[in-house]
Design a protein around this motif. Structure first.
Motif, mmCIF file in Angstrom:
data_model
loop_
_atom_site.group_PDB
_atom_site.id
_atom_site.type_symbol
_atom_site.label_atom_id
_atom_site.label_comp_id
_atom_site.label_asym_id
_atom_site.label_seq_id
_atom_site.Cartn_x
_atom_site.Cartn_y
_atom_site.Cartn_z
ATOM 1 N N LEU A 144 0.821 -1.216 0.000
ATOM 2 C CA LEU A 144 0.000 0.000 0.000
ATOM 3 C C LEU A 144 0.851 1.260 0.000
ATOM 4 O O LEU A 144 0.519 2.227 -0.685
ATOM 5 C CB LEU A 144 -0.933 0.010 1.219
ATOM 6 N N SER A 145 1.940 1.230 0.726
ATOM 7 C CA SER A 145 2.783 2.427 0.747
ATOM 8 C C SER A 145 3.385 2.678 -0.643
ATOM 9 O O SER A 145 3.438 3.815 -1.102
ATOM 10 C CB SER A 145 3.870 2.309 1.804
ATOM 11 N N GLN A 146 3.795 1.625 -1.340
ATOM 12 C CA GLN A 146 4.303 1.806 -2.710
ATOM 13 C C GLN A 146 3.186 2.263 -3.654
ATOM 14 O O GLN A 146 3.395 3.150 -4.499
ATOM 15 C CB GLN A 146 4.908 0.495 -3.230
ATOM 16 N N ALA A 147 2.006 1.650 -3.510
ATOM 17 C CA ALA A 147 0.880 2.014 -4.375
ATOM 18 C C ALA A 147 0.480 3.473 -4.161
ATOM 19 O O ALA A 147 0.283 4.220 -5.133
ATOM 20 C CB ALA A 147 -0.304 1.094 -4.106
ATOM 21 N N LEU A 148 0.359 3.888 -2.925
ATOM 22 C CA LEU A 148 -0.019 5.272 -2.631
ATOM 23 C C LEU A 148 1.063 6.248 -3.081
ATOM 24 O O LEU A 148 0.760 7.341 -3.578
ATOM 25 C CB LEU A 148 -0.327 5.440 -1.140
ATOM 26 N N ALA A 149 2.328 5.837 -2.955
ATOM 27 C CA ALA A 149 3.415 6.698 -3.439
ATOM 28 C C ALA A 149 3.301 6.876 -4.948
ATOM 29 O O ALA A 149 3.495 7.985 -5.466
ATOM 30 C CB ALA A 149 4.764 6.095 -3.071
ATOM 31 N N ASP A 150 2.976 5.784 -5.681
ATOM 32 C CA ASP A 150 2.795 5.906 -7.139
ATOM 33 C C ASP A 150 1.578 6.774 -7.488
ATOM 34 O O ASP A 150 1.612 7.542 -8.457
ATOM 35 C CB ASP A 150 2.623 4.507 -7.768
ATOM 36 N N VAL A 151 0.496 6.640 -6.708
ATOM 37 C CA VAL A 151 -0.694 7.480 -6.962
ATOM 38 C C VAL A 151 -0.313 8.942 -6.801
ATOM 39 O O VAL A 151 -0.676 9.797 -7.630
ATOM 40 C CB VAL A 151 -1.853 7.091 -6.023
ATOM 41 N N VAL A 152 0.415 9.274 -5.755
ATOM 42 C CA VAL A 152 0.834 10.658 -5.533
ATOM 43 C C VAL A 152 1.786 11.096 -6.638
ATOM 44 O O VAL A 152 1.696 12.221 -7.143
ATOM 45 C CB VAL A 152 1.485 10.798 -4.142
ATOM 46 N N LYS A 153 2.696 10.217 -7.026
ATOM 47 C CA LYS A 153 3.700 10.563 -8.028
ATOM 48 C C LYS A 153 3.067 10.828 -9.398
ATOM 49 O O LYS A 153 3.371 11.825 -10.049
ATOM 50 C CB LYS A 153 4.711 9.416 -8.125
ATOM 51 N N PHE A 154 2.164 9.935 -9.829
ATOM 52 C CA PHE A 154 1.594 10.058 -11.179
ATOM 53 C C PHE A 154 0.271 10.839 -11.207
ATOM 54 O O PHE A 154 -0.147 11.280 -12.265
ATOM 55 C CB PHE A 154 1.394 8.670 -11.798
ATOM 56 N N GLN A 155 -0.389 10.965 -10.118
ATOM 57 C CA GLN A 155 -1.659 11.680 -9.993
ATOM 58 C C GLN A 155 -2.604 11.349 -11.159
ATOM 59 O O GLN A 155 -2.918 12.189 -12.002
ATOM 60 C CB GLN A 155 -1.423 13.194 -9.923
ATOM 61 N N PRO A 156 -3.046 10.083 -11.187
ATOM 62 C CA PRO A 156 -3.953 9.687 -12.274
ATOM 63 C C PRO A 156 -5.323 10.344 -12.134
ATOM 64 O O PRO A 156 -5.679 10.831 -11.064
ATOM 65 C CB PRO A 156 -4.059 8.180 -12.108
ATOM 66 N N VAL A 157 -6.084 10.340 -13.228
ATOM 67 C CA VAL A 157 -7.412 10.937 -13.240
ATOM 68 C C VAL A 157 -8.329 10.158 -12.298
ATOM 69 O O VAL A 157 -9.086 10.751 -11.538
ATOM 70 C CB VAL A 157 -7.984 10.946 -14.686
ATOM 71 N N ASP A 158 -8.261 8.842 -12.357
ATOM 72 C CA ASP A 158 -9.064 8.010 -11.455
ATOM 73 C C ASP A 158 -8.108 7.246 -10.533
ATOM 74 O O ASP A 158 -7.654 6.154 -10.862
ATOM 75 C CB ASP A 158 -9.922 7.037 -12.271
ATOM 76 N N PRO A 159 -7.784 7.814 -9.371
ATOM 77 C CA PRO A 159 -6.804 7.186 -8.479
ATOM 78 C C PRO A 159 -7.266 5.829 -7.927
ATOM 79 O O PRO A 159 -6.445 4.951 -7.705
ATOM 80 C CB PRO A 159 -6.608 8.176 -7.356
ATOM 81 N N ILE A 160 -8.561 5.649 -7.744
ATOM 82 C CA ILE A 160 -9.056 4.376 -7.204
ATOM 83 C C ILE A 160 -8.843 3.264 -8.220
ATOM 84 O O ILE A 160 -8.361 2.167 -7.898
ATOM 85 C CB ILE A 160 -10.542 4.509 -6.805
ATOM 86 N N GLU A 161 -9.182 3.514 -9.506
ATOM 87 C CA GLU A 161 -8.975 2.519 -10.558
ATOM 88 C C GLU A 161 -7.473 2.240 -10.710
ATOM 89 O O GLU A 161 -7.056 1.085 -10.840
ATOM 90 C CB GLU A 161 -9.569 3.019 -11.878
ATOM 91 N N TYR A 162 -6.685 3.332 -10.701
ATOM 92 C CA TYR A 162 -5.239 3.180 -10.798
ATOM 93 C C TYR A 162 -4.722 2.310 -9.655
ATOM 94 O O TYR A 162 -3.928 1.400 -9.874
ATOM 95 C CB TYR A 162 -4.555 4.558 -10.769
ATOM 96 N N LEU A 163 -5.207 2.579 -8.444
ATOM 97 C CA LEU A 163 -4.790 1.808 -7.269
ATOM 98 C C LEU A 163 -5.217 0.345 -7.407
ATOM 99 O O LEU A 163 -4.437 -0.568 -7.090
ATOM 100 C CB LEU A 163 -5.394 2.426 -5.999
ATOM 101 N N ALA A 164 -6.410 0.098 -7.913
ATOM 102 C CA ALA A 164 -6.906 -1.274 -8.097
ATOM 103 C C ALA A 164 -6.023 -2.025 -9.096
ATOM 104 O O ALA A 164 -5.587 -3.164 -8.841
ATOM 105 C CB ALA A 164 -8.355 -1.247 -8.561
ATOM 106 N N PHE A 165 -5.752 -1.408 -10.258
ATOM 107 C CA PHE A 165 -4.902 -2.064 -11.248
ATOM 108 C C PHE A 165 -3.470 -2.270 -10.718
ATOM 109 O O PHE A 165 -2.840 -3.280 -10.979
ATOM 110 C CB PHE A 165 -4.885 -1.280 -12.568
ATOM 111 N N TRP A 166 -3.024 -1.269 -9.983
ATOM 112 C CA TRP A 166 -1.675 -1.360 -9.417
ATOM 113 C C TRP A 166 -1.606 -2.539 -8.458
ATOM 114 O O TRP A 166 -0.647 -3.305 -8.493
ATOM 115 C CB TRP A 166 -1.320 -0.065 -8.679
ATOM 116 N N LEU A 167 -2.624 -2.737 -7.635
ATOM 117 C CA LEU A 167 -2.635 -3.849 -6.678
ATOM 118 C C LEU A 167 -2.734 -5.203 -7.398
ATOM 119 O O LEU A 167 -2.068 -6.167 -7.017
ATOM 120 C CB LEU A 167 -3.777 -3.691 -5.680
ATOM 121 N N TYR A 168 -3.556 -5.284 -8.464
ATOM 122 C CA TYR A 168 -3.642 -6.519 -9.252
ATOM 123 C C TYR A 168 -2.286 -6.841 -9.890
ATOM 124 O O TYR A 168 -1.829 -7.988 -9.868
ATOM 125 C CB TYR A 168 -4.716 -6.427 -10.335
ATOM 126 N N LYS A 169 -1.664 -5.825 -10.444
ATOM 127 C CA LYS A 169 -0.350 -6.013 -11.078
ATOM 128 C C LYS A 169 0.678 -6.434 -10.034
ATOM 129 O O LYS A 169 1.503 -7.313 -10.277
ATOM 130 C CB LYS A 169 0.068 -4.709 -11.778
#
Length: 173
Positions: free
Chosen positions: A30-55
């Motif tokens: 989660l800390s890596q995922a949240l760091a990537d969300v902050v770093k890339f600031q996607p339009v849909d952070p929840i979807e980005y976080l979901a795909f990031w966790l699946y990956k």
């Protein structure tokens, strides 16, 4: 009041247990995922976080598989090394056995050759003894012939002497 306080402690304890659970199983992820969300600031952070966790999960499974394959490969390499050493040892033993067999064959041939030489030597000695024996048998016959001739000659001499004596007697008379 006591009940309220107990609920607060109970909910605090429950939150503490949840946070330990999340830190234990999802903390790094989660800390890596949240760091990537902050770093890339996607339009849909929840979807980005979901795909990031699946990956992340897929990568972790692949890494586990890779580690298992690596462990299996190392085990197989160790077995192959052991098998190679065993094979090498068997070849060395076979070579040693062949050398021993060859040495035994050479010793047997040498023994046979020595026996043959000994047999030839004995045959030659036997032939030499036979020759000497035959020579010894021939020598007494020739010496007997010589002795017989001498005896005959000696015997003749006295006869002649006797005849001469009778002649002498007749002449003297």
């Amino acid at each position: 009041m006591y009940l309220r306080r107990r609920r607060k402690l109970s909910s605090f304890h429950w939150i503490q247990m949840e946070s330990r659970y999340l830190r234990k199983f999802l903390g790094q992820c989660l800390s890596q995922a949240l760091a990537d969300v902050v770093k890339f600031q996607p339009v849909d952070p929840i979807e980005y976080l979901a795909f990031w966790l699946y990956k992340y999960k897929k990568n972790m499974v692949a890494e586990k598989m890779r580690q298992m394959e690596l462990t299996q490969l190392q085990g197989e390499q160790e077995l192959a090394r052991i098998e190679e050493e065993t094979s090498k040892q068997l070849k060395e033993e076979e070579l040693l056995f062949q050398q021993q067999q060859l040495e035994l064959e050479m010793q047997e041939k040498e023994r046979q050759r020595l026996e043959e030489l000994e047999k030839q030597k004995l045959d030659m000695e036997m032939q030499e003894r036979e020759r000497l024996f035959l020579e010894q048998l021939e020598e007494p016959e020739s010496s007997q012939v010589e002795q017989s001739g001498e005896e005959e000659h000696v015997a003749e001499i006295p006869i002649e002497v006797a005849g001469l004596e009778s002649d002498r007697d007749g002449k003297e008379q």
